[in-house]
Write an enzyme that holds these catalytic residues in place. Structure first.
Site, PDB file in Angstrom:
ATOM      1  N   TYR A 130      -7.563  45.016  49.102  1.00 37.13           N
ATOM      2  CA  TYR A 130      -6.716  45.834  49.650  1.00 37.13           C
ATOM      3  C   TYR A 130      -6.311  46.476  48.314  1.00 37.13           C
ATOM      4  O   TYR A 130      -5.729  46.259  46.355  1.00 37.13           O
ATOM      5  CB  TYR A 130      -5.348  45.490  50.454  1.00 37.13           C
ATOM      6  CG  TYR A 130      -5.498  45.299  51.368  1.00 37.13           C
ATOM      7  CD1 TYR A 130      -6.391  45.481  52.334  1.00 37.13           C
ATOM      8  CD2 TYR A 130      -5.282  43.473  52.102  1.00 37.13           C
ATOM      9  CE1 TYR A 130      -6.292  45.317  53.808  1.00 37.13           C
ATOM     10  CE2 TYR A 130      -5.860  42.525  53.510  1.00 37.13           C
ATOM     11  CZ  TYR A 130      -6.082  43.802  54.016  1.00 37.13           C
ATOM     12  OH  TYR A 130      -6.487  43.270  55.338  1.00 37.13           O
TER      13      TYR A 130
ATOM     14  N   ARG B 264      23.485  12.277  46.639  1.00 40.79           N
ATOM     15  CA  ARG B 264      22.071  12.312  47.211  1.00 40.79           C
ATOM     16  C   ARG B 264      20.831  13.371  46.342  1.00 40.79           C
ATOM     17  O   ARG B 264      21.028  13.990  45.338  1.00 40.79           O
ATOM     18  CB  ARG B 264      23.118  13.874  47.934  1.00 40.79           C
ATOM     19  CG  ARG B 264      24.007  13.109  48.620  1.00 40.79           C
ATOM     20  CD  ARG B 264      25.020  14.486  49.717  1.00 40.79           C
ATOM     21  NE  ARG B 264      24.976  15.851  48.400  1.00 40.79           N
ATOM     22  CZ  ARG B 264      26.613  15.429  48.167  1.00 40.79           C
ATOM     23  NH1 ARG B 264      27.326  13.829  47.919  1.00 40.79           N
ATOM     24  NH2 ARG B 264      26.328  16.407  47.348  1.00 40.79           N
TER      25      ARG B 264
ATOM     26  N   ASP C 222      -4.420  35.563  54.439  1.00 40.21           N
ATOM     27  CA  ASP C 222      -4.613  34.297  54.556  1.00 40.21           C
ATOM     28  C   ASP C 222      -5.744  34.419  53.532  1.00 40.21           C
ATOM     29  O   ASP C 222      -6.429  32.857  53.586  1.00 40.21           O
ATOM     30  CB  ASP C 222      -5.505  34.669  56.268  1.00 40.21           C
ATOM     31  CG  ASP C 222      -4.952  35.512  57.058  1.00 40.21           C
ATOM     32  OD1 ASP C 222      -3.994  34.355  57.587  1.00 40.21           O
ATOM     33  OD2 ASP C 222      -5.600  36.572  57.301  1.00 40.21           O
TER      34      ASP C 222
ATOM     35  N   LYS D 175      15.977  17.316  54.148  1.00 42.52           N
ATOM     36  CA  LYS D 175      15.868  18.503  54.322  1.00 42.52           C
ATOM     37  C   LYS D 175      14.775  19.648  54.540  1.00 42.52           C
ATOM     38  O   LYS D 175      14.050  19.427  53.198  1.00 42.52           O
ATOM     39  CB  LYS D 175      17.248  19.357  54.175  1.00 42.52           C
ATOM     40  CG  LYS D 175      17.075  19.564  53.082  1.00 42.52           C
ATOM     41  CD  LYS D 175      18.736  20.416  52.128  1.00 42.52           C
ATOM     42  CE  LYS D 175      18.529  20.353  50.875  1.00 42.52           C
ATOM     43  NZ  LYS D 175      20.328  20.895  50.041  1.00 42.52           N
TER      44      LYS D 175
ATOM     45  N   ARG E 120      30.803  26.768  49.705  1.00 41.30           N
ATOM     46  CA  ARG E 120      30.368  26.824  50.587  1.00 41.30           C
ATOM     47  C   ARG E 120      30.694  26.328  51.857  1.00 41.30           C
ATOM     48  O   ARG E 120      31.835  27.198  52.736  1.00 41.30           O
ATOM     49  CB  ARG E 120      29.033  26.369  50.179  1.00 41.30           C
ATOM     50  CG  ARG E 120      27.659  26.659  51.039  1.00 41.30           C
ATOM     51  CD  ARG E 120      26.590  26.390  50.397  1.00 41.30           C
ATOM     52  NE  ARG E 120      25.964  24.868  50.146  1.00 41.30           N
ATOM     53  CZ  ARG E 120      25.440  23.893  49.817  1.00 41.30           C
ATOM     54  NH1 ARG E 120      24.004  25.030  49.486  1.00 41.30           N
ATOM     55  NH2 ARG E 120      25.059  22.744  50.033  1.00 41.30           N
TER      56      ARG E 120
ATOM     57  N   CYS F  76      -4.003  38.494  50.308  1.00 38.73           N
ATOM     58  CA  CYS F  76      -4.637  38.968  51.433  1.00 38.73           C
ATOM     59  C   CYS F  76      -2.824  37.733  52.820  1.00 38.73           C
ATOM     60  O   CYS F  76      -2.606  36.775  51.913  1.00 38.73           O
ATOM     61  CB  CYS F  76      -5.445  39.526  52.183  1.00 38.73           C
ATOM     62  SG  CYS F  76      -6.325  39.869  51.048  1.00 38.73           S
TER      63      CYS F  76
ATOM     64  N   HIS G  65      29.867  18.517  46.900  1.00 39.25           N
ATOM     65  CA  HIS G  65      28.797  19.237  45.911  1.00 39.25           C
ATOM     66  C   HIS G  65      28.706  19.592  44.769  1.00 39.25           C
ATOM     67  O   HIS G  65      29.708  21.163  44.960  1.00 39.25           O
ATOM     68  CB  HIS G  65      28.266  19.817  46.620  1.00 39.25           C
ATOM     69  CG  HIS G  65      26.505  20.401  46.455  1.00 39.25           C
ATOM     70  ND1 HIS G  65      25.346  18.996  46.244  1.00 39.25           N
ATOM     71  CD2 HIS G  65      25.961  21.937  46.901  1.00 39.25           C
ATOM     72  CE1 HIS G  65      24.310  20.095  45.890  1.00 39.25           C
ATOM     73  NE2 HIS G  65      24.533  21.123  46.755  1.00 39.25           N
TER      74      HIS G  65
END
Ligand SMILES: *Cc1c(COP(=O)(O)O)cnc(C)c1O
Length: 389
Positions: A266, A220, A314, A41, A137, A312, A167
């Site tokens: 910044y 799992r 990027d 997942k 859940r 920042c 689970h």
């Protein structure tokens, strides 16, 4: 081999050999009669779902699990034919779509099973019944609900229960009491089911690694497959060495000398106390290198060097101990010489769990897949749907 490139100086390397080794060791641990379900997942916890799925299947996994139907369909579209279980809730009106793609769903309440039965047209729908033993859940909680499910199934031959599972909430904690309570409750709840004909599974990585038996007939396997431990608490209960598959690499793009009193990034939160070298690294919070990592370290030439000032969107800057040529390798997660920055180290800096770190590295970072040290494939969703061979 013609590997499609990417045009930035940042990429993740996914060591598929490590994933294969983790799967194969887990398979040995659980034994021949227990199936290994590879949990892929969330794009295989950020690693790359189809590639990880193929590696896991080649190393002994027999089926796959994802969280949502779209992930399952995406794997089918990329050619994966193995059984796929969707662990999360799929709206019952989409059961026909799941059937069309031969995807197994999770039946988690009497209402869902009733509604799903109503939506079946021609193709039978396969599902695993989820029983809730303490996670609260998804899942049916009482014997009465299990009986009601069985009654609905008798009247609806198009809805086929192929498995039952639960689970655990605390399988990764040292104290086993809640975990063992859930385990006992699971046995009680599934007692009336024809479970000899079903795929019965309860263990996630933590339970699968710690238990020596009691796997029923499948485990799992998620976080452990990626070479990450489910928690620090159970480290000494892990029966074999896990090999971390994820590394994150970048490059110094710009190197400059700044003078005492000059600030960086910044907010000018970092001010040089002496003349010094500063490097710019093209990774930012939009890549999943979150602002909270300000002040943490990266590896350059085997040396730990600190991120200077704010991260920042990027890019970020790093405090250098001397001048390095632009193009020098920067390792954010992974090994350089004798040192290694692990996913766990970043998780602890972010006050979170390792799971969240790899999931957070965004799809803007190309994934390069390696086997035995050779590049097999690159996936870069920005340039190509399925960048490959
Ligand atoms: C994610 C998930 C797993 C895998 O858990 P790991 O701790 O990563 O092994 C197993 N079962 C369910 C229901 C899950 O949601």
């Amino acid at each position: 081999m013609n590997i499609k490139p990417f045009y930035r100086d940042t990429w993740a390397e996914i060591n598929l050999s490590a994933i294969e080794e983790n799967v194969s060791n887990m398979k040995k641990h659980i034994g021949d009669r227990v199936e290994l379900m590879a949990v892929v997942k969330a794009n295989a916890y950020g690693h790359g779902d189809a590639e990880v799925a193929e590696a896991a299947l080649s190393a002994g996994a027999s089926c796959l699990a994802v969280a949502i139907l779209d992930e399952a369909i995406s794997l089918r579209k990329r050619g994966l034919a193995a059984p796929i279980l969707v662990l999360g809730a799929v709206p019952p009106e989409y059961v026909e779509i799941a059937a069309e793609y031969d995807v197994t769903l999770t039946g988690y309440s009497v209402e869902w099973i009733q509604e799903a039965a109503r939506h079946i047209k021609e193709t039978p729908v396969h599902f695993h019944l989820k029983v809730d033993t303490g996670m609260n859940r998804l899942g049916v909680k009482t014997e009465e609900e299990v009986q009601n499910v069985m009654k609905i199934l008798e009247r609806n031959p198009g809805l086929l229960c192929k498995g039952v599972f639960t689970h655990f909430a605390t399988a990764d904690e040292k104290d086993r009491s809640y975990f063992l309570m859930q385990f006992e409750r699971f046995k009680e709840l599934i007692a009336p089911l024809p479970w000899k004909q079903l795929m019965v599974h309860c263990a996630n990585s933590a339970a699968g690694l710690r238990l020596k038996k009691g796997f029923f007939n499948a485990v799992r396997f998620g976080v452990g497959m990626y070479g990450l431990r489910p928690s620090a608490e159970i480290t000494n209960e892990i029966p074999f060495r896990l090999h971390q598959a994820f590394t994150l690499n970048s490059t110094l793009t710009h190197v400059k000398k700044i003078h005492k009193g000059e600030s960086v990034s910044y907010g000018a939160t970092y001010t040089a106390e002496k003349d010094q070298w500063i490097g710019t690294v093209p990774v930012g919070y939009a890549d999943g290198w979150l602002r909270k990592l300000q002040g943490t370290e990266v590896l350059i030439n085997g040396k730990r060097l600190k991120i200077a000032g704010r991260i920042c969107m990027d890019q970020f800057m790093v405090e250098l101990d001397k001048e390095y040529p632009p193009g020098s390798r920067v390792t954010l997660i992974g090994r350089q010489k004798d040192d290694c920055i692990t996913v766990d180290e970043i998780a602890s800096r972010l006050e979170t769990i390792n799971y969240e770190v790899t999931c957070t590295i965004s799809s803007r970072v190309p994934r390069m897949f390696l086997k035995n040290g050779s590049i097999m494939e690159v996936r870069n969703p920005l340039l190509q749907e399925n960048a490959s061979k």
